[in-house]
Design an enzyme around this catalytic site. Sequence first.
Site, PDB file in Angstrom:
ATOM      1  N   TRP A   1       0.828  -1.219   0.000  1.00 48.06           N
ATOM      2  CA  TRP A   1       0.000   0.000   0.000  1.00 48.06           C
ATOM      3  C   TRP A   1       0.857   1.262   0.000  1.00 48.06           C
ATOM      4  CZ3 TRP A   1      -4.456  -0.864   4.143  1.00 48.06           C
ATOM      5  CH2 TRP A   1      -5.293  -1.905   3.688  1.00 48.06           C
ATOM      6  N   LYS A   2       2.134   1.132   0.267  1.00 48.46           N
ATOM      7  CA  LYS A   2       3.023   2.300   0.416  1.00 48.46           C
ATOM      8  C   LYS A   2       2.415   3.273   1.438  1.00 48.46           C
ATOM      9  CE  LYS A   2       4.428   1.668  -4.341  1.00 48.46           C
ATOM     10  NZ  LYS A   2       5.409   2.070  -5.304  1.00 48.46           N
TER      11      LYS A   2
ATOM     12  N   HIS B   1      12.930  -2.434  -0.275  1.00 50.99           N
ATOM     13  CA  HIS B   1      12.175  -1.833  -1.387  1.00 50.99           C
ATOM     14  C   HIS B   1      12.996  -0.674  -1.957  1.00 50.99           C
ATOM     15  CE1 HIS B   1       9.100   0.246  -3.650  1.00 50.99           C
ATOM     16  NE2 HIS B   1       8.384  -0.868  -3.605  1.00 50.99           N
TER      17      HIS B   1
ATOM     18  N   GLU C   1      12.248   2.162  -2.856  1.00 54.50           N
ATOM     19  CA  GLU C   1      11.948   3.484  -2.267  1.00 54.50           C
ATOM     20  C   GLU C   1      12.650   3.656  -0.923  1.00 54.50           C
ATOM     21  OE1 GLU C   1       7.684   3.197  -2.679  1.00 54.50           O
ATOM     22  OE2 GLU C   1       7.910   3.301  -4.845  1.00 54.50           O
TER      23      GLU C   1
ATOM     24  N   GLU D   1      12.129  -6.293  -8.634  1.00 53.69           N
ATOM     25  CA  GLU D   1      11.399  -5.070  -8.967  1.00 53.69           C
ATOM     26  C   GLU D   1      12.326  -4.119  -9.707  1.00 53.69           C
ATOM     27  OE1 GLU D   1       7.778  -4.404  -6.351  1.00 53.69           O
ATOM     28  OE2 GLU D   1       9.439  -3.501  -5.316  1.00 53.69           O
TER      29      GLU D   1
ATOM     30  N   GLY E   1       5.725   1.983 -10.399  1.00 60.24           N
ATOM     31  CA  GLY E   1       4.860   3.163 -10.400  1.00 60.24           C
ATOM     32  C   GLY E   1       4.908   3.963 -11.685  1.00 60.24           C
TER      33      GLY E   1
ATOM     34  N   SER F   1       4.540  -2.160 -11.869  1.00 59.86           N
ATOM     35  CA  SER F   1       3.388  -1.927 -12.731  1.00 59.86           C
ATOM     36  C   SER F   1       2.695  -3.217 -13.158  1.00 59.86           C
ATOM     37  CB  SER F   1       3.795  -1.080 -13.944  1.00 59.86           C
ATOM     38  OG  SER F   1       4.289   0.179 -13.507  1.00 59.86           O
TER      39      SER F   1
ATOM     40  N   GLY G   1       1.966  -2.583  -6.232  1.00 61.12           N
ATOM     41  CA  GLY G   1       1.860  -1.285  -5.580  1.00 61.12           C
ATOM     42  C   GLY G   1       0.513  -0.645  -5.883  1.00 61.12           C
ATOM     43  N   GLY G   2       0.494   0.246  -6.874  1.00 63.94           N
ATOM     44  CA  GLY G   2      -0.696   1.039  -7.191  1.00 63.94           C
ATOM     45  C   GLY G   2      -1.975   0.214  -7.294  1.00 63.94           C
TER      46      GLY G   2
HETATM   47  C1  PEP Z   1       5.919  -1.573  -5.575  1.00 62.61           C
HETATM   48  O1  PEP Z   1       5.835  -0.511  -4.977  1.00 62.61           O
HETATM   49  O2  PEP Z   1       6.465  -2.537  -5.030  1.00 62.61           O
HETATM   50  C2  PEP Z   1       5.343  -1.659  -6.922  1.00 62.61           C
HETATM   51  C3  PEP Z   1       5.580  -2.711  -7.630  1.00 62.61           C
HETATM   52  O3  PEP Z   1       4.601  -0.567  -7.336  1.00 62.61           O
HETATM   53  P1  PEP Z   1       3.710  -0.482  -8.686  1.00 62.61           P
HETATM   54  O4  PEP Z   1       2.921  -1.774  -8.774  1.00 62.61           O
HETATM   55  O5  PEP Z   1       2.836   0.690  -8.459  1.00 62.61           O
HETATM   56  O6  PEP Z   1       4.639  -0.337  -9.813  1.00 62.61           O
END
Ligand code: PEP
Length: 251
Positions: free
Chosen positions: A11-12, A96, A98, A168, A174, A213, A234-235
């Site tokens: 969910w970030k 992660h 981020e 990732e 994102g 994504s 993520g999103g």
């Molecule tokens: C994530 O934050 O681990 C991720 C994969 O984000 P998104 O699916 O939004 O690219």
Amino acid sequence: MTRRVLIAGNWKMNGSLAKNALLLSELCNGMHDFAGCEVAVCVPFPYLAQVQSALQTSSIAWGAQDVSGYAVGAYTGEVSAAMLKDFSCGFGLVGHSERRVYHAESDAVVAQKTLRLLEVGITPIVCVGETLDERNAGMTETVVARQLSAVLSVIEKSALSNIVVAYEPVWAIGTGVTATPAMAQQVHAFLRGQLALVNVESAQKVRILYGGSMKPDNAAALLQMEDIDGGLIGGASLKSGEFLSIVAAGR
Ligand code: PEP
């Protein structure tokens, strides 16, 4: 070898008590008939109690997005693995991108965090991935091997099958740009090879998730690749319909 697919939401830094309550109830209501797939949501620390209470009678697991590399003590603002265990977390994200980028987390710190989770019986989801510049420079394998080996060098060999790895690519997170199934599979197979250097049998059991994504329209193609054992979302994990469609693709 068939590994049970894991779809984990990240969910970030999103949500509120009210928004979470709605999302969680939609997820619980939509989670029928997904026996083949394990599902989890990794949520901000303050919402762990809410998520624990909302999901405890469901088949959905929950987890955190980070953990302290220290076990206990004078580390203001940190949250320990034992605290996460108090909320029955099944999973914890570590490394992660981020966290690596915005909080300057080194490979060594990520390795310590992994150890802390393993010590209390929480499954670490160890995130690795290259930036676009690194990919363009032909460095993808060097980068992910370095990130993974920092973790593999500190954990017990016997703990190998207790970790989950998430590939990732940073350029796909994102951005709406996804690695093609073939590109992702190539890196996943490479990562499995790195795990096999530690223990061939356990390497077959480790789930390697793809993240970046992943959406309802590309999930099935990614998840049918031999070494893609799930997704870190993520999103799309913030929208129950999208998240459940991805879960359906992983069944
Ligand atoms: C994530 O934050 O681990 C991720 C994969 O984000 P998104 O699916 O939004 O690219």
